[in-house]
Scaffold this active site. Sequence first.
Site, PDB file in Angstrom:
ATOM      1  N   GLU A 203      76.884  13.852  68.491  1.00 48.53           N
ATOM      2  CA  GLU A 203      77.584  15.143  68.620  1.00 48.53           C
ATOM      3  C   GLU A 203      76.641  16.331  68.443  1.00 48.53           C
ATOM      4  O   GLU A 203      77.036  17.460  68.646  1.00 48.53           O
ATOM      5  CB  GLU A 203      78.725  15.205  67.582  1.00 48.53           C
ATOM      6  CG  GLU A 203      78.314  15.465  66.133  1.00 48.53           C
ATOM      7  CD  GLU A 203      77.616  14.282  65.446  1.00 48.53           C
ATOM      8  OE1 GLU A 203      77.445  13.222  66.082  1.00 48.53           O
ATOM      9  OE2 GLU A 203      77.230  14.450  64.279  1.00 48.53           O
TER      10      GLU A 203
ATOM     11  N   HIS B 122      73.542  10.623  65.585  1.00 47.72           N
ATOM     12  CA  HIS B 122      74.512  11.726  65.692  1.00 47.72           C
ATOM     13  C   HIS B 122      74.650  12.174  67.146  1.00 47.72           C
ATOM     14  O   HIS B 122      73.987  13.134  67.552  1.00 47.72           O
ATOM     15  CB  HIS B 122      74.032  12.921  64.856  1.00 47.72           C
ATOM     16  CG  HIS B 122      74.215  12.742  63.389  1.00 47.72           C
ATOM     17  ND1 HIS B 122      75.288  13.277  62.704  1.00 47.72           N
ATOM     18  CD2 HIS B 122      73.472  12.088  62.477  1.00 47.72           C
ATOM     19  CE1 HIS B 122      75.183  12.968  61.421  1.00 47.72           C
ATOM     20  NE2 HIS B 122      74.087  12.240  61.253  1.00 47.72           N
TER      21      HIS B 122
ATOM     22  N   CYS C  41      76.993   7.346  62.065  1.00 47.95           N
ATOM     23  CA  CYS C  41      76.151   7.418  60.881  1.00 47.95           C
ATOM     24  C   CYS C  41      76.951   7.086  59.610  1.00 47.95           C
ATOM     25  O   CYS C  41      77.373   5.952  59.444  1.00 47.95           O
ATOM     26  CB  CYS C  41      75.463   8.771  60.835  1.00 47.95           C
ATOM     27  SG  CYS C  41      73.931   8.714  59.910  1.00 47.95           S
TER      28      CYS C  41
ATOM     29  N   GLY D 129      77.549  12.238  57.627  1.00 48.04           N
ATOM     30  CA  GLY D 129      77.530  13.071  56.420  1.00 48.04           C
ATOM     31  C   GLY D 129      76.925  12.225  55.325  1.00 48.04           C
ATOM     32  O   GLY D 129      75.825  11.710  55.471  1.00 48.04           O
TER      33      GLY D 129
END
Length: 204
Positions: A172, A170, A79, A47
């Site tokens: 995910e 990332h 991240c 984020g």
Amino acid sequence: MKRVGVLALQGAVREHIHSIEACGAKAISVKWPKDLEELDALVLPGGESTTMRRLIDRSGLIEPLREFAKSGRPMFGTCAGLILLAREVAGHGAPHLGVMDVMVERNSFGRQIDSFEAELSITGLEAPFNAVFIRAPHIVGVGPETQVLCEHDGKIVMAKSGQFLGCSFHPELTYDHRITSYFLDMIPSRTGTLLPNGMLYSKV
Ligand SMILES: NC(=O)CC[C@H](N)C(=O)O
């Protein structure tokens, strides 16, 4: 069933929850200190790290998160989450949680390629992993006990340091759940595991 929290203040929360559930574990959103109870492990998603830090402070989570780290339970930062875990953030004064023995630099891959995908060869995974990088940090230095798991363009983008796992990208955001599964394998078995702080981890 393993119970894995996802810090749910900002960022790629739903995607981590989906990936954890796809691996057969129970995912729990963490918004307040009480949500950390009963977890076996915790994911700090990507984020924006300064926004996330502000929200962590607003929820009174900074010390509970440090205590969680002290309990020896695995933590995975992706991240911005990696930036939160790092013991040092280049160009910044105090770290956020400061628990993982790595130094990171933010936004390391240049403005013109802020976001990109790359095929990574990762220690512990047999086939390459297609990774999504979004304004990603990289690891500029690691402590003696930290294992580098992957480099991209000569930069460290994934590492493991004891109970802590961190990556610049990332994992995910794709349907490939091997990295989530790697993290879930870091959770000790539930009966009679001695944690670094001397507590017996024996939840059934
Ligand atoms: N995708 C991400 O998590 C980006 C991290 C962001 N650049 C930061 O510094 O926090």
